[in-house]
Each structure stands twice: as structure tokens, then as C-alpha cells.
Scaffold this motif. Sequence first.
Motif, PDB file in Angstrom:
ATOM      1  N   HIS A  38       0.855  -1.254   0.020  1.00 60.45           N
ATOM      2  CA  HIS A  38       0.205  -0.097   0.048  1.00 60.45           C
ATOM      3  C   HIS A  38       1.144   1.352  -0.103  1.00 60.45           C
ATOM      4  O   HIS A  38       1.875   1.298   0.868  1.00 60.45           O
ATOM      5  CB  HIS A  38      -1.067   0.077   1.222  1.00 60.45           C
ATOM      6  N   ASP A  39       0.589   2.193  -0.993  1.00 58.51           N
ATOM      7  CA  ASP A  39       1.208   3.705  -0.929  1.00 58.51           C
ATOM      8  C   ASP A  39       0.290   4.560  -0.433  1.00 58.51           C
ATOM      9  O   ASP A  39      -0.750   4.851  -1.260  1.00 58.51           O
ATOM     10  CB  ASP A  39       1.526   3.882  -2.453  1.00 58.51           C
ATOM     11  N   PRO A  40       0.474   5.139   0.566  1.00 53.72           N
ATOM     12  CA  PRO A  40      -0.334   6.039   1.354  1.00 53.72           C
ATOM     13  C   PRO A  40      -0.653   7.322   0.547  1.00 53.72           C
ATOM     14  O   PRO A  40      -1.425   7.968   0.549  1.00 53.72           O
ATOM     15  CB  PRO A  40       0.424   6.551   2.613  1.00 53.72           C
ATOM     16  N   GLU A  41       0.598   7.756  -0.431  1.00 50.31           N
ATOM     17  CA  GLU A  41       0.489   9.030  -1.334  1.00 50.31           C
ATOM     18  C   GLU A  41      -0.605   8.660  -2.263  1.00 50.31           C
ATOM     19  O   GLU A  41      -1.388   9.660  -2.815  1.00 50.31           O
ATOM     20  CB  GLU A  41       1.831   9.201  -1.785  1.00 50.31           C
ATOM     21  N   VAL A  42      -0.886   7.495  -3.097  1.00 50.52           N
ATOM     22  CA  VAL A  42      -1.667   7.192  -4.123  1.00 50.52           C
ATOM     23  C   VAL A  42      -2.944   6.556  -3.357  1.00 50.52           C
ATOM     24  O   VAL A  42      -3.903   6.514  -4.285  1.00 50.52           O
ATOM     25  CB  VAL A  42      -1.136   6.460  -5.095  1.00 50.52           C
ATOM     26  N   GLY A  43      -2.926   6.036  -2.324  1.00 50.81           N
ATOM     27  CA  GLY A  43      -4.201   5.655  -1.774  1.00 50.81           C
ATOM     28  C   GLY A  43      -4.688   4.309  -2.202  1.00 50.81           C
ATOM     29  O   GLY A  43      -5.744   3.635  -1.986  1.00 50.81           O
ATOM     30  N   GLN A  44      -3.554   3.193  -2.611  1.00 47.82           N
ATOM     31  CA  GLN A  44      -3.960   2.080  -3.018  1.00 47.82           C
ATOM     32  C   GLN A  44      -2.617   1.263  -3.258  1.00 47.82           C
ATOM     33  O   GLN A  44      -1.672   1.804  -3.118  1.00 47.82           O
ATOM     34  CB  GLN A  44      -4.442   2.070  -4.383  1.00 47.82           C
ATOM     35  N   PRO A  45      -2.702  -0.023  -3.634  1.00 46.18           N
ATOM     36  CA  PRO A  45      -1.624  -0.672  -3.741  1.00 46.18           C
ATOM     37  C   PRO A  45      -0.648  -0.166  -4.886  1.00 46.18           C
ATOM     38  O   PRO A  45      -1.153  -0.008  -5.896  1.00 46.18           O
ATOM     39  CB  PRO A  45      -1.811  -2.181  -3.825  1.00 46.18           C
ATOM     40  N   VAL A  46       0.603  -0.555  -4.799  1.00 42.43           N
ATOM     41  CA  VAL A  46       1.364  -0.551  -5.911  1.00 42.43           C
ATOM     42  C   VAL A  46       2.454  -1.642  -5.974  1.00 42.43           C
ATOM     43  O   VAL A  46       2.598  -2.429  -4.832  1.00 42.43           O
ATOM     44  CB  VAL A  46       2.348   0.697  -5.671  1.00 42.43           C
ATOM     45  N   GLN A  47       3.044  -1.806  -7.110  1.00 40.04           N
ATOM     46  CA  GLN A  47       3.974  -3.071  -7.184  1.00 40.04           C
ATOM     47  C   GLN A  47       5.070  -2.695  -6.477  1.00 40.04           C
ATOM     48  O   GLN A  47       5.780  -1.642  -6.323  1.00 40.04           O
ATOM     49  CB  GLN A  47       4.469  -3.108  -8.572  1.00 40.04           C
ATOM     50  N   ALA A  48       5.434  -3.787  -5.309  1.00 44.44           N
ATOM     51  CA  ALA A  48       6.543  -3.626  -4.449  1.00 44.44           C
ATOM     52  C   ALA A  48       7.790  -3.655  -5.515  1.00 44.44           C
ATOM     53  O   ALA A  48       8.794  -2.829  -4.832  1.00 44.44           O
ATOM     54  CB  ALA A  48       6.589  -4.566  -3.712  1.00 44.44           C
ATOM     55  N   SER A  49       7.992  -3.993  -6.398  1.00 37.51           N
ATOM     56  CA  SER A  49       9.238  -3.963  -7.178  1.00 37.51           C
ATOM     57  C   SER A  49       9.507  -2.500  -7.714  1.00 37.51           C
ATOM     58  O   SER A  49      10.754  -2.207  -7.887  1.00 37.51           O
ATOM     59  CB  SER A  49       9.388  -5.019  -8.445  1.00 37.51           C
ATOM     60  N   ARG A  50       8.601  -1.751  -8.000  1.00 41.27           N
ATOM     61  CA  ARG A  50       8.885  -0.423  -8.208  1.00 41.27           C
ATOM     62  C   ARG A  50       9.053   0.395  -7.095  1.00 41.27           C
ATOM     63  O   ARG A  50      10.009   1.230  -7.169  1.00 41.27           O
ATOM     64  CB  ARG A  50       7.545   0.035  -8.956  1.00 41.27           C
ATOM     65  N   ALA A  51       8.301   0.195  -6.080  1.00 42.82           N
ATOM     66  CA  ALA A  51       8.686   0.803  -4.838  1.00 42.82           C
ATOM     67  C   ALA A  51      10.272   0.683  -4.442  1.00 42.82           C
ATOM     68  O   ALA A  51      11.054   1.530  -3.939  1.00 42.82           O
ATOM     69  CB  ALA A  51       7.714   0.546  -3.920  1.00 42.82           C
ATOM     70  N   LEU A  52      10.506  -0.543  -4.314  1.00 46.66           N
ATOM     71  CA  LEU A  52      11.805  -1.061  -4.100  1.00 46.66           C
ATOM     72  C   LEU A  52      13.082  -0.383  -5.020  1.00 46.66           C
ATOM     73  O   LEU A  52      14.020   0.334  -4.550  1.00 46.66           O
ATOM     74  CB  LEU A  52      12.055  -2.698  -4.134  1.00 46.66           C
ATOM     75  N   TRP A  53      12.717  -0.413  -6.377  1.00 50.13           N
ATOM     76  CA  TRP A  53      13.578   0.184  -7.355  1.00 50.13           C
ATOM     77  C   TRP A  53      13.810   1.700  -7.051  1.00 50.13           C
ATOM     78  O   TRP A  53      14.946   2.197  -6.896  1.00 50.13           O
ATOM     79  CB  TRP A  53      13.112   0.279  -8.775  1.00 50.13           C
ATOM     80  N   GLU A  54      12.502   2.635  -6.628  1.00 50.53           N
ATOM     81  CA  GLU A  54      12.809   3.705  -6.343  1.00 50.53           C
ATOM     82  C   GLU A  54      13.492   3.966  -5.172  1.00 50.53           C
ATOM     83  O   GLU A  54      14.132   5.095  -5.037  1.00 50.53           O
ATOM     84  CB  GLU A  54      11.255   4.245  -6.324  1.00 50.53           C
ATOM     85  N   HIS A  55      13.193   3.383  -4.108  1.00 45.94           N
ATOM     86  CA  HIS A  55      14.105   3.246  -3.050  1.00 45.94           C
ATOM     87  C   HIS A  55      15.502   3.221  -3.062  1.00 45.94           C
ATOM     88  O   HIS A  55      16.414   3.919  -2.348  1.00 45.94           O
ATOM     89  CB  HIS A  55      13.469   2.415  -1.921  1.00 45.94           C
ATOM     90  N   LEU A  56      16.031   2.142  -3.816  1.00 44.51           N
ATOM     91  CA  LEU A  56      17.424   1.867  -3.952  1.00 44.51           C
ATOM     92  C   LEU A  56      17.935   2.605  -5.045  1.00 44.51           C
ATOM     93  O   LEU A  56      19.159   3.339  -5.007  1.00 44.51           O
ATOM     94  CB  LEU A  56      17.526   0.521  -4.393  1.00 44.51           C
ATOM     95  N   TRP A  57      17.345   2.953  -6.087  1.00 42.06           N
ATOM     96  CA  TRP A  57      18.009   3.677  -7.259  1.00 42.06           C
ATOM     97  C   TRP A  57      17.338   5.031  -7.618  1.00 42.06           C
ATOM     98  O   TRP A  57      17.893   5.477  -8.699  1.00 42.06           O
ATOM     99  CB  TRP A  57      18.074   2.758  -8.217  1.00 42.06           C
TER     100      TRP A  57
END
Length: 149
Positions: A38-57
Amino acid sequence: MSGVDPQRLLNKVSPFEEGPLGCRPWLGALSKGRAIIHDPEVGQPVQASRALWEHLWGPIPRGLFVMHLCDHGYCLAPGGSHLVLGSQTTNLLHASLAARTAIGRGVGGGRGGMSRLPLTEEEREAEAIAIREKHLRKIERMPVQHALF
């Protein structure tokens, strides 16, 4: 950038590698065999792989997707052997070569008959759940904190 809390994200990635490819299974929610959070900014689930990529790179450029070279949507192993960025065309070509599309399966189930038939969505989901439960049991037995990355 993702509004997902990085510590919450990393806590849901297994510290153990799984299988011959060294996948790091997602221990959180799944949707159609894919890791979601869950991404609180968009208010719905997002793909965890995208969230991880953005966190790392950092941000993912427009028109690019996070691709799973290991073909496991529940894998969040960082690095070029599992998660890479690619265009929609690249992703579709990879899916075809990996026998994840009707075109890629060809006669006899794909991959030249050298491996098992591609999984259905239900089979992929069941496999992901079994791997996740296996890793959750390992984590419950761990005596100390560990760093994931």
C-alpha cells in the motif's frame, strides 16, 4: 517517488535466497502472483518491485518498467540479475522468450520442452504463497536482527 515507507518495504523482503536463481521472496501481500504494498500517497496498492527500485536507485524514467529477469513477480532480489528497467517492448520480448505468453509457448509448452510448462495464475499464486510461508517460518526462528541490503 514512492510514498511507501522504506523500512516497511524492506521488512517484507525475505532475508533468505530461494531456489537456484537466488530469488528473495516478498513476504507481504500478493496480487496475481505479484508483490504489492500500500502506498499512502496514492491511496492504493502499488507494485513492490517499483517501490523497491525507487528506494534503491531513484525515480523510474517515464516509459520504463521494472522487469523480473527471474520470471518471479514475487521476487524482490535487488541487482541486475533479478530486477532491471526495460521498455514495454523489451518486457514483451522477454515474456515471449520465457514462455509467459501464448506466442512464446509454441508447440509443446515452450522453452523447447526443456523445462516445466508455464504456470497458470493460480499455480503461480500457490507457489508464491508456499515459498512465502516457508520463509516466514525461517524468520520466526531467527534469534537476531539482520540487515537486508
